[in-house]
Design an enzyme around this catalytic site. Structure first.
Site, short mmCIF file in Angstrom:
data_model
loop_
_atom_site.label_atom_id
_atom_site.label_comp_id
_atom_site.label_asym_id
_atom_site.label_seq_id
_atom_site.Cartn_x
_atom_site.Cartn_y
_atom_site.Cartn_z
N ASP A 43 50.98 -23.19 -112.73
CA ASP A 43 50.37 -21.97 -113.28
C ASP A 43 50.81 -20.75 -112.46
O ASP A 43 50.49 -19.61 -112.80
CB ASP A 43 48.84 -22.09 -113.39
CG ASP A 43 48.16 -22.35 -112.05
OD1 ASP A 43 48.86 -22.52 -111.04
OD2 ASP A 43 46.91 -22.41 -112.04
N SER A 44 51.59 -21.00 -111.40
CA SER A 44 52.27 -19.91 -110.69
C SER A 44 53.19 -19.17 -111.67
O SER A 44 53.68 -18.08 -111.37
CB SER A 44 53.07 -20.45 -109.51
OG SER A 44 53.91 -21.52 -109.91
N ASP A 82 50.51 -28.12 -115.10
CA ASP A 82 49.42 -27.63 -114.25
C ASP A 82 48.28 -27.12 -115.13
O ASP A 82 48.46 -26.15 -115.88
CB ASP A 82 49.98 -26.47 -113.40
CG ASP A 82 49.29 -26.33 -112.07
OD1 ASP A 82 48.42 -27.16 -111.76
OD2 ASP A 82 49.65 -25.39 -111.34
N LYS A 111 48.23 -31.83 -113.57
CA LYS A 111 47.73 -31.59 -112.21
C LYS A 111 46.51 -30.70 -112.31
O LYS A 111 46.48 -29.78 -113.13
CB LYS A 111 48.80 -30.90 -111.35
CG LYS A 111 48.30 -30.46 -109.98
CD LYS A 111 49.42 -30.04 -109.07
CE LYS A 111 49.81 -28.58 -109.15
NZ LYS A 111 48.74 -27.61 -108.87
N GLU A 113 43.33 -28.73 -109.75
CA GLU A 113 42.88 -28.37 -108.40
C GLU A 113 41.44 -28.84 -108.17
O GLU A 113 40.60 -28.69 -109.06
CB GLU A 113 42.97 -26.85 -108.20
CG GLU A 113 44.39 -26.33 -108.24
CD GLU A 113 44.48 -24.82 -108.00
OE1 GLU A 113 43.49 -24.19 -107.59
OE2 GLU A 113 45.59 -24.28 -108.22
N GLU A 176 48.05 -28.33 -100.08
CA GLU A 176 48.61 -26.98 -99.83
C GLU A 176 47.89 -26.27 -98.68
O GLU A 176 46.66 -26.34 -98.55
CB GLU A 176 48.47 -26.14 -101.12
CG GLU A 176 48.99 -24.71 -100.95
CD GLU A 176 49.21 -23.97 -102.25
OE1 GLU A 176 49.01 -24.54 -103.34
OE2 GLU A 176 49.61 -22.79 -102.17
#
Ligand code: KIV
Length: 258
Positions: A43-44, A82, A111, A113, A176
């Site tokens: 999502d960056s 993501d 993925k 978080e 991270e």
């Protein structure tokens, strides 16, 4: 050309290092495909591609569009989608959106978080046949809530998070922004591969954002980034030459004309 599978990723634990990079389109996915195990449609995207200050504005629709493009370019690597901010707030919503990913794209996994707090959601997805990669430590989707990007130092909590995700069924974990010595212990505390970004070398693999790694993003350089190319500099030099040749009537020459 054998496609990388979730089994290949899992079996890399304590063996060879896993190589992972982001991509958001077919062109770069095709360039990276031969050299990496995993391509993350991060999502960056919304920072790198859309110029936003953080990742929070990414939507399912955008992520699906870009994942389809990446899958068109990546024939060998394992592609990870993501899950964007707000798309997995509860089990039902997470499952609905993750199923959409498998239905609409050729992504191999999703993925998300979060550590122990997200374990039930991970469990639900895994129970429904979805391969899930965890993401703990510095979680970019928490940037506004936490008031910035902060390196994580709470070893006990991080180990608990990693172990909760492992128990819930993730096949790998992105770690991270964690001090290298702590990252080493977290990696040793689970049997699934831990892929680091800003987490030192004693992990099972590395992930990096492509535009950082190739030197296209010039605004600032986080400590954990190594630039393998001066992408922005080389691009600007090429553009300068192109502009000059257009202005001087040098391009196109006979060779480039029909
Ligand atoms: O969105 C992303 O690019 C990521 C990486 C930083 C792991 O989540």
């Amino acid at each position: 050309m054998k496609k990388v599978t979730v089994t290949d990723i899992k079996s890399a634990k304590n063996g060879r290092k896993i190589v992972m990079i982001t991509a958001y389109d077919a062109l770069f996915a095709k360039l990276f495909d031969e050299y990496v195990d995993i391509i993350l449609v991060g999502d960056s995207l919304n920072m790198v591609f859309a110029g936003k200050p953080d990742t929070l504005s990414a939507t399912m629709k955008q992520m699906i569009y870009h994942t389809k493009a990446v899958c068109n370019g990546a024939k060998r690597s394992f592609v990870v989608f993501d899950m964007p901010y707000g798309s997995y707030t509860d089990k039902k919503k997470a499952l609905k959106n993750a199923l959409k990913v498998y239905k609409k794209t050729d992504a191999d996994a999703v993925k998300l978080e979060g550590g122990a707090k997200k374990a039930k959601i991970v469990e639900e997805l895994v129970k429904n046949g979805i391969a899930v990669m965890g993401h703990i430590g510095l979680m970019p989707q928490q940037v506004r809530g936490e008031g910035g990007y902060k390196v994580k130092t709470d070893k006990e909590k991080l180990v608990k998070d990693a172990q909760a995700l492992e128990k819930a069924g993730v096949f790998a974990i992105v770690l991270e922004g964690v001090k290298a010595d702590i990252a080493k212990e977290i990696t040793q505390s689970v049997k699934v591969p831990v892929i680091g970004i800003g987490a030192g070398k004693d992990v099972d693999g590395q992930v990096i954002v492509w535009s950082d790694m190739l030197g296209f993003f010039e605004d600032f350089k986080p400590k954990f980034v190594k630039r393998y190319l001066q992408g922005a500099k080389l691009t600007k030099e090429a553009l300068q030459r192109y502009a000059k040749e257009v202005e001087e009537g040098v391009f196109p020459s006979k060779e480039e004309s029909y």
